[in-house]
Design an enzyme around this catalytic site. Structure first.
Site, PDB file in Angstrom:
ATOM      1  N   ASP A 130      -1.767  -1.379  -3.827  1.00 20.51           N
ATOM      2  CA  ASP A 130      -2.059  -0.669  -5.084  1.00 20.51           C
ATOM      3  C   ASP A 130      -0.974  -0.928  -6.126  1.00 20.51           C
ATOM      4  O   ASP A 130       0.045  -1.576  -5.839  1.00 20.51           O
ATOM      5  CB  ASP A 130      -2.205   0.832  -4.804  1.00 20.51           C
ATOM      6  N   ASP A 142     -10.949 -16.540 -15.551  1.00 15.07           N
ATOM      7  CA  ASP A 142     -11.733 -16.937 -14.383  1.00 15.07           C
ATOM      8  C   ASP A 142     -12.856 -17.885 -14.825  1.00 15.07           C
ATOM      9  O   ASP A 142     -13.595 -17.585 -15.767  1.00 15.07           O
ATOM     10  CB  ASP A 142     -12.325 -15.662 -13.759  1.00 15.07           C
ATOM     11  N   HIS A 193      -5.609 -17.488  -4.030  1.00 18.01           N
ATOM     12  CA  HIS A 193      -6.410 -16.612  -3.156  1.00 18.01           C
ATOM     13  C   HIS A 193      -7.723 -17.247  -2.702  1.00 18.01           C
ATOM     14  O   HIS A 193      -8.501 -16.588  -2.011  1.00 18.01           O
ATOM     15  CB  HIS A 193      -6.693 -15.311  -3.898  1.00 18.01           C
ATOM     16  N   ASP A 194      -7.996 -18.467  -3.114  1.00 22.80           N
ATOM     17  CA  ASP A 194      -9.260 -19.107  -2.741  1.00 22.80           C
ATOM     18  C   ASP A 194      -9.103 -20.235  -1.732  1.00 22.80           C
ATOM     19  O   ASP A 194     -10.101 -20.792  -1.275  1.00 22.80           O
ATOM     20  CB  ASP A 194      -9.933 -19.707  -3.996  1.00 22.80           C
ATOM     21  N   ASP A 209       0.848  -1.190   0.000  1.00 31.72           N
ATOM     22  CA  ASP A 209       0.000   0.000   0.000  1.00 31.72           C
ATOM     23  C   ASP A 209       0.885   1.242   0.000  1.00 31.72           C
ATOM     24  O   ASP A 209       1.646   1.456   0.940  1.00 31.72           O
ATOM     25  CB  ASP A 209      -0.883  -0.050   1.260  1.00 31.72           C
ATOM     26  N   ASP A 246      -6.330 -10.733 -15.129  1.00 33.53           N
ATOM     27  CA  ASP A 246      -7.384 -11.680 -14.768  1.00 33.53           C
ATOM     28  C   ASP A 246      -8.640 -11.289 -15.545  1.00 33.53           C
ATOM     29  O   ASP A 246      -9.141 -10.174 -15.385  1.00 33.53           O
ATOM     30  CB  ASP A 246      -7.642 -11.562 -13.254  1.00 33.53           C
ATOM     31  N   GLU A 303      -8.655 -20.972 -15.421  1.00 34.70           N
ATOM     32  CA  GLU A 303      -9.078 -21.520 -14.127  1.00 34.70           C
ATOM     33  C   GLU A 303     -10.307 -22.375 -14.383  1.00 34.70           C
ATOM     34  O   GLU A 303     -11.389 -21.866 -14.664  1.00 34.70           O
ATOM     35  CB  GLU A 303      -9.447 -20.414 -13.141  1.00 34.70           C
TER      36      GLU A 303
END
Ligand code: NOJ
Length: 549
Positions: free
Chosen positions: A30, A205, A331-332, A22, A104, A268
């Protein structure tokens, strides 16, 4: 070095942008933070990680209900992350360092705030009505039994026009209607938009959900205890994904992407348990995805047999043009450091996992922070339940435990931010962070750096074939990578106790990299005795020491 496609030889690094760095002090990472970190990722020296590509989880404008997987504008950057000008700088700075950028693409659904959906839901006659999947329902009920990943029916009743719309994820993520050519056209233009801005690839995705049964038939039920928690898991997903029309779209996407030099797509696959289908995703004539993630490791217990099975599935079934793409964390799911951290074995196992991931045949995708052994962060009940994009999946804990801020140093907020952070920093940052590991030759980070550097200069590791050795060994996973007469042996002891492996090799064996012995030592015995949790990467040959990689 061999002239090969970067997406086959390289290492991909997934960044979850809101958790990386950040620079604006709002507690959310960011793009400028990513630019600041590029030298850490690859500055061309052995002191950096050495990755070849960054996959950015979504940075488009979004209400952030599912943290960017609910896109409200495909052709811009969310102000929390930056803007298009900063994005251009990121592409430029990354390319200067030989790092590619993978965007993504969330094309199964948009946000309900996307102007397309706002129009679509406004009236039955609207020109965008058919851009989404609407249905009047049957006798006051949803048209079929399709369930949402996040629980409940996938059909959402909409008062405005008195119809249901389909949303396979949260109700704020309406599914697009890929059967409408105008939708396809618009999404293909999005791909061109980013390719023209120099991005090198796309992560698609849940691409195998784009198409649904044209007759909206209900899925057959499947016996699965989780089905009692919510219907999605108690169904055979025959009608809500993997429809044949998808292959045509993938092939058209492939043509579009291949018209630009050196670009790629990695898919994915939602729940790719059916391998016969998964392998088709590469296209029957090399005209589908360049890569499809192999997620089996996410479910593998810490035993060689599980990993071997996953490796064999790809090795034995992929078409000639296919190329494996293994994943240990994303991330899942629960970070693999925590998944395998039983009996305080987290660190040695993380080294074994890294050695495996970076020496298998295929493209490895790393998840930010795994290189320092980041673990799950514990969240309070309130943090788990809100907002809904995080709820219920995978079940009670939500998914955010693996999304905690990157641990850069031991200053407050782990060097992630000067103020606070959107998720708590894992308290172990005080001793587990990039700064402490950077100059420690025994650290996990240093091990990753050396593995990646070795892979980069070793043709057999990059593109050689793979032969599993001693398929029945209960504790050791071993394989040979070979190109022409150059051979590399990888031996991984999954047990904390010593083990032996009979190599039956009549060549000399020269240790290139490992965890327990000098990298220059030579093995003389055909029976290799390994220490508990030992990693050994060996060059094998008549005169292994002198040979060129
Ligand atoms: C898969 C993504 O990885 C996940 O984070 C997201 O919630 C769903 N797709 C919906 O886009």
């Amino acid at each position: 070095m061999v002239d090969q496609l970067w997406w086959k030889t390289g290492v991909i690094y997934q960044i979850y942008p809101r958790s990386f760095k950040d620079t604006t002090g709002i507690g959310i990472g960011d793009l400028l933070g990513i630019i600041d970190s590029l030298d850490y990722l690859n500055n061309g020296t052995p002191g950096s990680l050495g990755i070849d590509a960054i996959w950015l989880s979504p940075v488009y404008p979004s209400p952030q209900v599912d943290f960017g997987y609910d896109v409200s504008d495909y052709c811009d950057i969310d102000p929390i992350f930056g803007n298009l000008e900063i994005f251009a700088r990121l592409v430029d700075e990354a390319h200067k360092r030989g790092i590619r950028i993978i965007m993504d693409l969330v094309f199964n659904h948009t946000s309900d705030r996307h102007p397309w959906f706002r129009e679509s839901r406004s009236e039955l006659q609207n020109s965008k009505r058919d851009w989404y999947i609407w249905h009047a329902g049957k006798k006051g009920k949803p048209p079929n039994n399709w369930g949402s990943y996040f629980g409940g029916s996938a059909w959402q009743w909409d008062e405005i026009t008195g119809q249901y719309y389909l949303a396979m994820f949260t109700s704020q993520q309406p599914d697009l209607n890929w059967r409408n050519p105008a939708v396809k056209q618009a999404l293909f233009n999005v791909m061109r938009f980013w390719l023209d801005r120099g991005v090198d690839g796309f992560r698609l995705d849940v691409y195998n959900q784009y198409f649904k049964d044209v007759r909206f038939r209900s899925n057959p039920r499947k016996l699965n205890p989780l089905g009692f928690i919510y219907s999605f898991w108690g169904q055979e997903h025959i009608y809500d994904r993997d429809q044949p029309e998808m292959y045509e779209v993938l092939s058209d996407m492939r043509k579009l992407v291949d018209a630009y030099p050196e670009r790629m797509m990695i898919g994915e696959t939602a729940d790719e348990d059916d391998y016969t289908k998964a392998l088709d995703y590469y296209g029957r004539q090399n005209d589908g995805l360049h890569l499809a993630f192999n997620f089996d490791f996410l479910k593998s217990k810490w035993q060689p047999a599980y990993f071997r099975l996953a490796i064999r599935k790809w090795e034995e079934n992929l078409p000639d043009w296919g190329w494996p793409a293994y994943v240990l964390s994303n991330h899942d799911v629960t970070r693999h450091f925590s998944r395998y951290n039983r009996g305080r074995q987290g660190l040695p196992r993380a080294k074994i996992a890294a050695a495996m991931q970076l020496t298998l045949r295929g493209t490895p995708t790393l998840y930010y922070g795994e290189e320092i052994g980041q673990a799950e962060v514990k969240l309070t009940r309130k943090q788990i339940l809100d907002p809904p994009g995080k709820r219920y999946w995978p079940f009670y804990q939500g998914r955010d435990g693996c999304r905690a801020p990157m641990q850069w140093d031991n200053s407050p907020q782990a060097g992630f931010s000067s103020t606070g952070s959107w998720l708590p920093v894992n308290p172990d940052y005080r001793f587990k962070n990039v700064a402490v590991q950077q100059n420690d030759p025994a650290s996990l980070l240093t091990f990753y750096q050396r593995l990646i550097a070795l892979r980069k200069k070793t043709a057999a590791l990059q593109i050689g074939n793979l032969i599993l050795i001693d398929n029945n060994h209960k504790r050791i996973l071993a394989y040979r990578r070979q190109i022409e007469d150059r051979k590399i042996l990888v031996i991984l002891n999954f047990s904390r106790r010593p083990q032996t492996l009979d190599l039956k090799a009549d060549n000399s064996l020269y240790v290139l990299l490992g965890t327990h012995r000098n990298d220059t030592s030579i093995l003389t015995d055909n029976q290799v005795a390994l220490a508990g949790n030992e990693v050994l990467i060996i060059r094998e040959g008549k005169n292994a020491k002198e040979e060129n990689e």
